[in-house]
Scaffold this motif. Structure first.
Motif, mmCIF file in Angstrom:
data_model
loop_
_atom_site.group_PDB
_atom_site.id
_atom_site.type_symbol
_atom_site.label_atom_id
_atom_site.label_comp_id
_atom_site.label_asym_id
_atom_site.label_seq_id
_atom_site.Cartn_x
_atom_site.Cartn_y
_atom_site.Cartn_z
ATOM 1 N N TYR A 81 -2.902 -10.294 -10.719
ATOM 2 C CA TYR A 81 -1.627 -11.027 -10.555
ATOM 3 C C TYR A 81 -1.138 -10.944 -9.110
ATOM 4 O O TYR A 81 -0.663 -11.914 -8.551
ATOM 5 N N VAL A 82 -1.229 -9.737 -8.544
ATOM 6 C CA VAL A 82 -0.636 -9.499 -7.218
ATOM 7 C C VAL A 82 -1.404 -10.227 -6.111
ATOM 8 O O VAL A 82 -0.794 -10.967 -5.323
ATOM 9 N N TRP A 83 -2.726 -10.048 -6.060
ATOM 10 C CA TRP A 83 -3.486 -10.607 -4.929
ATOM 11 C C TRP A 83 -3.445 -12.123 -4.827
ATOM 12 O O TRP A 83 -3.241 -12.649 -3.725
ATOM 13 N N HIS A 141 -2.853 -4.611 -12.414
ATOM 14 C CA HIS A 141 -2.191 -5.869 -12.044
ATOM 15 C C HIS A 141 -2.744 -6.584 -10.811
ATOM 16 O O HIS A 141 -2.134 -7.532 -10.336
ATOM 17 N N TYR A 145 -0.327 -13.251 -3.017
ATOM 18 C CA TYR A 145 -0.318 -13.044 -1.563
ATOM 19 C C TYR A 145 -1.301 -13.972 -0.848
ATOM 20 O O TYR A 145 -1.009 -14.454 0.257
ATOM 21 N N GLY A 181 0.773 -1.239 0.000
ATOM 22 C CA GLY A 181 0.000 0.000 0.000
ATOM 23 C C GLY A 181 0.804 1.287 0.000
ATOM 24 O O GLY A 181 0.327 2.309 -0.494
ATOM 25 N N PHE A 182 1.999 1.248 0.563
ATOM 26 C CA PHE A 182 2.723 2.506 0.791
ATOM 27 C C PHE A 182 4.000 2.676 -0.038
ATOM 28 O O PHE A 182 4.503 3.787 -0.158
ATOM 29 N N PHE A 211 -6.943 0.368 -4.582
ATOM 30 C CA PHE A 211 -5.946 -0.495 -3.937
ATOM 31 C C PHE A 211 -6.192 -1.954 -4.314
ATOM 32 O O PHE A 211 -5.264 -2.691 -4.662
ATOM 33 N N MET A 238 -5.464 -2.474 -8.053
ATOM 34 C CA MET A 238 -4.037 -2.308 -8.342
ATOM 35 C C MET A 238 -3.809 -2.215 -9.849
ATOM 36 O O MET A 238 -2.967 -2.919 -10.427
ATOM 37 N N ALA A 239 -4.592 -1.402 -10.475
ATOM 38 C CA ALA A 239 -4.684 -1.338 -11.931
ATOM 39 C C ALA A 239 -3.320 -1.251 -12.596
ATOM 40 O O ALA A 239 -2.499 -0.427 -12.212
ATOM 41 N N VAL A 297 3.849 -16.013 -11.943
ATOM 42 C CA VAL A 297 2.741 -15.032 -12.022
ATOM 43 C C VAL A 297 3.299 -13.638 -12.325
ATOM 44 O O VAL A 297 2.729 -12.886 -13.110
ATOM 45 N N PHE A 303 -0.130 6.676 1.539
ATOM 46 C CA PHE A 303 -0.876 5.619 0.855
ATOM 47 C C PHE A 303 -0.892 5.921 -0.638
ATOM 48 O O PHE A 303 -1.215 7.038 -1.045
ATOM 49 N N GLN A 304 -0.529 4.931 -1.446
ATOM 50 C CA GLN A 304 -0.289 5.166 -2.871
ATOM 51 C C GLN A 304 -1.537 5.075 -3.746
ATOM 52 O O GLN A 304 -1.458 5.225 -4.955
ATOM 53 N N PHE A 305 -2.686 4.811 -3.144
ATOM 54 C CA PHE A 305 -3.903 4.626 -3.942
ATOM 55 C C PHE A 305 -4.966 5.636 -3.508
ATOM 56 O O PHE A 305 -5.012 6.019 -2.343
#
Lengths: 246, 63
Positions: free
Chosen positions: B21-23, B18, B26, A43-44, B12, B15-16, A114, B4-6
Motif C-alpha cells: 500500500y505504502v510504496w 503494508h 510514494y 524509515g525513521f 524496510f 513494511m510488513a 489506498v 532506523f525503524q527496520f
C-alpha cells in the motif's frame, strides 16, 4: 508608493523575470525538504500502534490534501484580484492553479483510497470528507473545462473567476466535515491551535513535508505561469527579446 | 528520534504487512511531481519555439 509592489506584480515582464529566479530557489529548497521529510517519515518515524506501517502514507496524503484546499483558496484570491483590479497575471495564476490543484486533489483522493483499504477495509466510502473532496476535484475539472470551452481569454477569465468564488463554499464544508457529520475519516492530524496528538518523532517529518509540498506547489505554479505568459504575450517586444536571447 | 525503524533493507521494503500500500502511493506521488515539472518545462519550451517560428515567418513584429 505603498501600492507600487502590488502593481509591479501586474507587469508580465517583471513577473516573468522575478518568477524565474524564485522558481529556481523554490525548486531546490522543496526537493531538499521533501527528500528529508519523506525519508524521515518512511524509515525513521516510529510505527503506529494501531495502524502499523500503513500510516506512513500520511507523509504524502496530508500535504497534498492540505494543498488541494490551499490552492483553491489561492485561486479564489486570484479570482477576486482579477474581477476587482482586472489584473491579467491573476487570470494566469487561476489557469495554472486549476491544473496543478486538480492534480493534487486527485493525488489526495488516490492516496487516501489506498490508505483506506488496510485501515477501513475499503478503498472508498461516501463519507462527508471524501465526498466533499471529490466535489473539489470536480470543481477543478469544471474550471479547466470551462476555460477550454471559451476562446476569448478575457471572457474565460471572468466566467472562471465567478465559478471559483461560488465554489469557495466547499472549503469550510471540507474542513468541518469531520465535525459536522459522523465520518470514518479521522480529524485533522495537525492543528495550529492545539498540541499535536502524535509524538514529535511523527509530526516533525510531517511538518517538513507539508512545508516542502507547499514550496513545490509554488515552484510548479510559477513555472506554469511563466509558460502561459510566453504564449499569451507572444506579440510583446519583451517576449521577442527573450526568444532572441534563448 | 533518528533510529532506523527496520531491521534490514528487506524489512524496510516489505513494511510488513503494508508495503504493497505504502510504496505505490510514494511512487505515484513522485511520478506526479516529476510529470508536472516535465509538463511545465515542455510547455515553456514549446511556447518559446512557437514565438520564434512566428517571428521567422514575419507574423510577429516588434511592438
Amino acid at each position: 508608493m505603498r501600492w507600487r509592489w502590488f502593481h509591479q506584480w501586474g507587469s508580465p515582464r517583471w513577473f516573468y523575470e522575478r518568477a524565474g529566479r524564485w522558481q529556481l530557489v523554490f525548486g531546490w529548497v522543496s526537493l531538499g525538504l521533501i527528500a528529508v521529510g519523506t525519508i524521515w517519515g518512511l524509515g525513521f518515524a516510529p510505527v503506529d500502534y494501531q495502524q502499523g506501517n500503513s500510516y506512513r502514507i500520511i507523509y504524502l496524503h496530508v500535504p497534498v490534501a492540505f494543498l488541494a484546499q490551499a490552492m483553491y483558496a489561492a485561486m479564489a484570491v486570484s479570482a477576486l484580484v482579477l474581477l476587482v483590479w482586472k489584473m491579467k497575471i491573476a487570470d494566469i495564476a487561476m489557469q495554472s492553479i486549476a491544473v496543478i490543484g486538480f492534480t493534487f486533489t486527485a493525488l489526495a483522493l488516490g492516496s487516501g483510497a489506498v490508505w483506506g483499504k488496510p485501515t477501513w477495509g475499503t478503498y472508498w466510502v461516501w463519507d462527508a470528507r471524501l465526498t466533499s473532496m471529490l466535489i473539489l476535484a470536480f470543481l477543478y475539472l469544471a474550471l479547466i473545462g470551462l476555460r477550454a470551452s471559451i476562446r476569448d481569454p478575457d471572457q474565460a477569465g471572468k466566467v472562471c473567476g465567478i465559478l471559483v468564488l461560488v465554489g469557495v463554499v466547499n472549503l469550510p464544508i471540507i474542513k468541518y466535515s469531520v465535525e459536522w457529520w459522523n465520518t470514518l475519516h479521522q480529524p485533522a492530524s495537525l492543528k495550529l491551535t492545539e498540541k499535536p496528538t502524535m509524538p514529535a518523532s511523527m509530526w516533525i517529518p510531517l511538518l517538513v513535508n507539508i512545508l516542502g509540498y507547499y514550496i513545490v506547489a509554488a515552484y510548479l505554479v510559477l513555472g506554469s505561469m511563466r509558460a502561459i505568459l510566453v504564449e499569451r504575450e507572444r506579440r510583446s517586444s519583451w517576449v521577442k527579446e527573450l526568444v532572441d536571447r534563448v | 528520534m533518528f533510529e532506523f525503524q527496520f531491521e534490514s533493507l528487506t524489512a524496510f521494503l516489505e513494511m510488513a504487512p503494508h508495503g504493497s500500500y505504502v510504496w505505490p502511493v510514494y511512487i505515484l506521488g513522485l511520478g506526479v511531481l516529476g510529470g508536472l515539472t516535465w509538463v511545465n518545462v515542455a510547455q515553456h519550451r514549446r511556447g518559446l519555439r512557437s514565438v520564434k517560428r512566428h517571428i521567422e515567418r514575419g507574423e510577429i513584429h516588434e511592438s
